[in-house]
Design an enzyme around this catalytic site. Structure first.
Site, mmCIF file in Angstrom:
data_model
loop_
_atom_site.group_PDB
_atom_site.id
_atom_site.type_symbol
_atom_site.label_atom_id
_atom_site.label_comp_id
_atom_site.label_asym_id
_atom_site.label_seq_id
_atom_site.Cartn_x
_atom_site.Cartn_y
_atom_site.Cartn_z
ATOM 1 N N ASN A 29 0.775 -1.107 0.087
ATOM 2 C CA ASN A 29 0.014 0.148 -0.102
ATOM 3 C C ASN A 29 0.875 1.340 -0.124
ATOM 4 O OD1 ASN A 29 -1.819 2.090 0.457
ATOM 5 N ND2 ASN A 29 -2.403 1.213 2.662
ATOM 6 N N TRP A 30 0.948 1.822 -1.190
ATOM 7 C CA TRP A 30 2.073 2.941 -1.345
ATOM 8 C C TRP A 30 1.385 4.236 -0.663
ATOM 9 C CZ3 TRP A 30 4.068 3.035 -7.059
ATOM 10 C CH2 TRP A 30 4.740 1.597 -7.454
ATOM 11 N N LYS A 31 0.318 4.273 -0.361
ATOM 12 C CA LYS A 31 -0.569 5.290 0.404
ATOM 13 C C LYS A 31 -0.161 6.710 -0.742
ATOM 14 C CE LYS A 31 -0.063 3.082 4.758
ATOM 15 N NZ LYS A 31 -0.172 3.331 6.238
ATOM 16 N N GLU B 207 -5.595 -4.748 10.745
ATOM 17 C CA GLU B 207 -4.512 -3.739 10.793
ATOM 18 C C GLU B 207 -4.843 -3.209 12.101
ATOM 19 O OE1 GLU B 207 -2.292 -2.581 6.957
ATOM 20 O OE2 GLU B 207 -4.116 -1.455 7.208
ATOM 21 N N HIS C 35 -9.435 1.454 4.908
ATOM 22 C CA HIS C 35 -8.346 1.746 5.406
ATOM 23 C C HIS C 35 -8.393 2.519 6.502
ATOM 24 C CE1 HIS C 35 -4.112 2.682 6.450
ATOM 25 N NE2 HIS C 35 -3.791 1.537 5.775
ATOM 26 N N GLU D 296 -7.020 4.985 7.836
ATOM 27 C CA GLU D 296 -6.383 6.310 7.611
ATOM 28 C C GLU D 296 -7.753 7.055 7.193
ATOM 29 O OE1 GLU D 296 -2.818 5.571 5.314
ATOM 30 O OE2 GLU D 296 -1.836 5.012 7.246
ATOM 31 N N SER E 113 3.383 -2.080 10.402
ATOM 32 C CA SER E 113 4.960 -2.103 10.548
ATOM 33 C C SER E 113 5.508 -3.423 10.084
ATOM 34 C CB SER E 113 4.980 -1.655 11.852
ATOM 35 O OG SER E 113 4.799 -0.364 12.347
ATOM 36 N N GLY F 109 2.686 -1.142 4.385
ATOM 37 C CA GLY F 109 2.820 0.297 3.986
ATOM 38 C C GLY F 109 4.217 0.892 3.634
ATOM 39 N N GLY F 110 4.919 1.343 4.790
ATOM 40 C CA GLY F 110 6.238 1.979 4.782
ATOM 41 C C GLY F 110 7.186 0.947 3.980
ATOM 42 N N GLY G 231 2.595 2.311 11.077
ATOM 43 C CA GLY G 231 3.571 3.363 10.643
ATOM 44 C C GLY G 231 4.039 3.737 11.844
HETATM 45 P P1 PGA Z 1 2.543 0.351 7.456
HETATM 46 O O1 PGA Z 1 1.213 0.544 6.978
HETATM 47 O O2 PGA Z 1 3.454 -1.057 6.991
HETATM 48 O O3 PGA Z 1 3.591 1.491 7.208
HETATM 49 O O4 PGA Z 1 2.596 0.165 9.128
HETATM 50 C C1 PGA Z 1 0.406 -0.496 6.897
HETATM 51 C C2 PGA Z 1 -0.871 0.050 6.036
HETATM 52 O O5 PGA Z 1 -1.232 1.062 6.528
HETATM 53 O O6 PGA Z 1 -1.291 -0.682 5.460
#
Ligand code: PGA
Length: 258
Positions: A9-11, A164, A94, A96, A210, A231-232, A170
């Protein structure tokens, strides 16, 4: 045998040029991967480019969101019908979007229905915040999120759930394997209650929060965890490829349902 799913997930990261560089580096290094379903979820602006670059490769593409109407006066929104031209997957719900953009379970439920109508494969995210966890509400939150967002879904098909926990996203602090297992067991028992044992057994549940090359092995060594939503670490080709390579080793692990 279980195939592992690793979705990036590149966000809100990478313009098309940066997306191209990242995809190139990943693509070259995952040619021999056979047992990991790899999905890249770039921003809408790079979807077309990433779709083009991954055509005829073993990499699949997903969007990070959709709106629930097909078309019309919805400024700034993108429909399932529009992304269906470019990809097969979509992330819905998600945290966010829930927390920063006020998406409710009802809105998420409508998006799920819209995605199903277009034949998209859904990665549906659920998970509790730190406050909810501290109040001992984790199971209740997951239950409500799933019950409300799947209330209009008759059959549990083409849906992968991603557990999640918001406090692990993050932060660099992944949930413990025990916490993941607890969350995932809760999810499976809700799926069983809503859709029956067969659906529960065939469901794929990912963990997100993470995930990195250092913790992927301990997560996947639990048969309950079918993969990761990353994500990251998905923005760094070396890290993402390393997660994929390590995941490939786990493909033959027996599923909990076998
Ligand atoms: P993260 O994000 O790996 O940066 O914690 C995961 C996500 O939001 O899907």
């Amino acid at each position: 045998m279980r195939d592992i799913i690793i979705a990036g997930n590149w966000k809100m990261n990478n313009n098309t040029q940066e997306a191209e560089i990242l995809v190139e580096e990943i693509r070259q290094n995952v040619r021999s991967i056979n047992h990991v379903e790899m999905i890249l979820c770039p921003p809408f602006t790079s979807l077309s480019k990433v779709a083009e670059l991954t055509k005829e490769t073993n990499i699949k593409v997903g969007a990070q969101n959709i709106f629930y109407e097909d078309n019309g006066a919805f400024t700034g929104e993108i429909s399932a019908r529009m992304i269906k031209e470019l990809c097969d997957y979509v992330i819905i719900g998600h945290s966010e979007r829930r927390l920063l953009l006020g998406e409710t379970n009802q809105v998420i439920g409508k998006k799920v229905v819209a995605a199903i109508k277009e034949g998209l494969h859904i990665i549906l995210c659920v998970g509790e915040t730190l406050e909810q966890r501290e109040r001992g509400e984790t199971q209740l939150v997951i239950n409500t999120q799933l019950a409300e967002s799947l209330s209009k879904v008759q059959e549990f098909e083409n849906i992968t759930i991603a557990y999640e926990p918001v406090w692990a996203i993050g932060t660099g602090v992944s949930a413990s394997v025990e916490d993941c297992k607890k969350g995932i067991r809760t999810i499976r028992s809700i799926i069983e209650k809503m859709y029956g044992t067969l659906s529960m057994q065939s469901s794929k549940i990912l963990y997100g929060g993470s995930v990195n090359p250092k913790n992927i092995e301990s997560l996947l060594s639990e048969a309950e965890i079918d993969g990761g939503l990353i994500g990251g670490a998905s923005l760094d080709p070396e890290n993402f490829v390393s997660i994929i390579n390590k995941s490939e080793l786990f493909y033959s692990k027996t599923s909990i349902n076998d």
